[in-house]
Design a protein around this motif. Structure first.
Motif, PDB file in Angstrom:
ATOM      1  N   ALA A  98       0.843  -1.200   0.000  1.00  0.00           N
ATOM      2  CA  ALA A  98       0.000   0.000   0.000  1.00  0.00           C
ATOM      3  C   ALA A  98       0.873   1.242   0.000  1.00  0.00           C
ATOM      4  O   ALA A  98       0.957   1.990   0.977  1.00  0.00           O
ATOM      5  CB  ALA A  98      -0.942  -0.002   1.201  1.00  0.00           C
ATOM      6  N   THR A 134      -5.883   3.149  -1.003  1.00  0.00           N
ATOM      7  CA  THR A 134      -4.677   2.482  -0.515  1.00  0.00           C
ATOM      8  C   THR A 134      -3.496   2.582  -1.469  1.00  0.00           C
ATOM      9  O   THR A 134      -2.346   2.461  -1.049  1.00  0.00           O
ATOM     10  CB  THR A 134      -4.958   0.995  -0.278  1.00  0.00           C
ATOM     11  OG1 THR A 134      -5.220   0.360  -1.541  1.00  0.00           O
ATOM     12  CG2 THR A 134      -6.148   0.802   0.650  1.00  0.00           C
ATOM     13  N   TYR A 206      -6.537  -4.703  -0.983  1.00  0.00           N
ATOM     14  CA  TYR A 206      -7.386  -3.551  -0.664  1.00  0.00           C
ATOM     15  C   TYR A 206      -8.860  -3.911  -0.671  1.00  0.00           C
ATOM     16  O   TYR A 206      -9.696  -3.104  -0.255  1.00  0.00           O
ATOM     17  CB  TYR A 206      -7.120  -2.383  -1.615  1.00  0.00           C
ATOM     18  CG  TYR A 206      -7.563  -2.571  -3.045  1.00  0.00           C
ATOM     19  CD1 TYR A 206      -8.905  -2.445  -3.418  1.00  0.00           C
ATOM     20  CD2 TYR A 206      -6.628  -2.837  -4.044  1.00  0.00           C
ATOM     21  CE1 TYR A 206      -9.309  -2.598  -4.736  1.00  0.00           C
ATOM     22  CE2 TYR A 206      -7.025  -2.982  -5.366  1.00  0.00           C
ATOM     23  CZ  TYR A 206      -8.355  -2.866  -5.704  1.00  0.00           C
ATOM     24  OH  TYR A 206      -8.737  -3.016  -7.016  1.00  0.00           O
TER      25      TYR A 206
END
Length: 430
Positions: A98, A134, A206
């Motif tokens: 991320a 993210t 995510y």
């Protein structure tokens, strides 16, 4: 191909013939190419004219123009000979799933001589106000043999429509045998608790499948894990789940729990389990001190040799034939990779995004272009024709012999590099 398409790609064929004649596709040492960003495109190369140069043993860079009904597209290509023991490829990423960084920074950070942007990614959360995007990629990712993440559900992906039958588990990578290949990578994982054996629904993703439990490790980074409980398996923009729970496991035991997914770095050796809906209900049965074991791996559908590196996208060319259902109408600035010589050559292609070339190619034309370069398999990476498809991420960088840093060889749409979650790096060990 039809006769009409043959005429349309006549100049492409001449450009590719020029590339072959000059020796680029054979990895010969060539000189005379100027970076697209450092010279007038019109002065650098006319339609159908190839410009090529060697940048390292087994690695060459070239560019050529492709006339289309919409205007001229310019293609930039890194040709990597994987038979050369001094040459290798690997995953570029910012050290966390991320996280994002420009391709040039990713390449320079690990001493790569070239690179290209990779997978599509979670760029925006306009449909989930207050939820942090993210920046994590859609598909699976492997770096130096280590599984970084799994694939999000098909309905949660960003990017253009995939060909029929293709899923977010599709990857391109290179195995420990130094051969490039395409495959599918599925997550095989289990959570063992005192009372149950639960399937693992995700790894550093995510987006988690509805009703599942996903694992987040130190590879994830510090970004909030809330996004993983938003949307559904078929609708990325669906509301976030109101039934969530997470537990932290360290040393094989639960050490913390919370009703809302948290944020911040995850300590090495710790695993944060995030559950949504039915998965949250399972996690609520755990208490601090309970024993929990989490195991996971990425399993290839066809490859018998493990991947040393892999990243997501989607196939457009297989066994020398374009996949059925490729879009022949929507053109855009594209990024793609081709596999040639039974996996011994990897072709990294990025179109130029400067205004005079921004008409780009359709995805069907990308497949034809890769095939014209000698690829038998082709894979589409993040490019795009709209802001939501991250057009600015079509970036190819290469380092000139003796230089300390790479140079952006194409002109990214929007005039500047856009931070991306991963890419393909080309390395030279002399």
């Amino acid at each position: 191909m039809t006769r009409r398409r043959d005429r349309r790609f006549g100049a492409v064929g001449r450009a590719l013939t020029a590339l072959t004649a000059l020796g680029t596709l054979a990895g010969a040492a060539l000189t005379g190419a100027a970076p697209a960003s450092g010279a007038s495109p019109e002065a650098a190369a006319g339609p159908g004219t190839a410009r090529t140069s060697a940048i390292a043993p087994g690695v060459s860079y070239g560019y050529f123009d492709i006339p289309t009904a919409r205007g001229t597209a310019r293609a930039h290509v890194l040709d990597v000979d994987l038979r050369d023991p001094r040459t290798g490829v690997g995953l570029l990423y910012p050290g966390a799933v991320a996280a994002r960084a420009p391709v040039s920074a990713l390449a320079d950070g690990v001493g790569a001589v070239g690179g290209i942007n990779g997978d599509f990614f979670n760029i925006t959360e306009t449909q989930h106000p207050g939820v942090e995007a993210t920046g994590a990629s859609v598909g699976p990712a492997i770096a130096e043999g280590h599984a970084l993440k799994g694939a999000v559900p098909n309905g949660q992906r960003f990017g253009p429509a995939m060909p029929p039958g293709v899923t977010t588990e599709a990857v391109l990578g290179v195995g420990y045998d130094r051969r490039a290949r395409m495959d599918d990578l599925s997550l095989d994982g289990v959570i063992r608790t005192p009372d149950a054996r639960l399937p693992l629904g995700g790894l550093n993703q995510y987006a988690l499948p509805v009703g599942s439990v996903g694992a987040f490790t130190s590879d994830w980074g510090a970004v909030s894990r809330v996004r993983s409980t938003c949307g559904t398996d078929t609708n990325r923009g669906a509301p976030c789940s109101t039934d969530t729970h997470e537990v932290t496991v360290r040393g094989g035991r639960v050490v913390a729990e919370a009703d809302t997914p948290g944020s911040g770095p995850i300590a090495r050796g710790s695993t944060v389990l995030v559950g949504r809906d039915a998965g949250a209900q399972q996690l609520r049965k755990l208490s601090p001190g309970d024993r929990v074991r989490v195991s996971h791996r990425l399993v290839a559908a066809d490859s018998h040799i493990p991947f040393r590196f892999a990243l997501g996208g989607y196939p457009v060319l297989r066994d020398g034939a374009p996949l059925p259902g490729l879009d022949p109408t929507a053109s855009a600035v594209r990024t793609a990779a081709g596999i040639a010589d039974d996996g011994r050559r990897l072709l990294l292609l990025s179109l130029d995004g400067s205004p005079e070339y921004r008409g780009g190619l359709t995805i069907a034309e990308v497949a034809d272009t890769l095939r014209g370069l000698g690829a038998t398999d082709g894979f589409s990476l993040d490019g795009g024709g709209s802001s939501t498809l991250v057009a600015a991420t079509s970036t190819l960088v290469a380092r000139a012999p003796g230089a300390d840093a790479v140079t952006v060889r194409n002109n990214p749409s929007g005039g500047a590099e856009r931070p991306v979650p991963n890419g393909i790096g080309v390395f030279s060990h002399t």
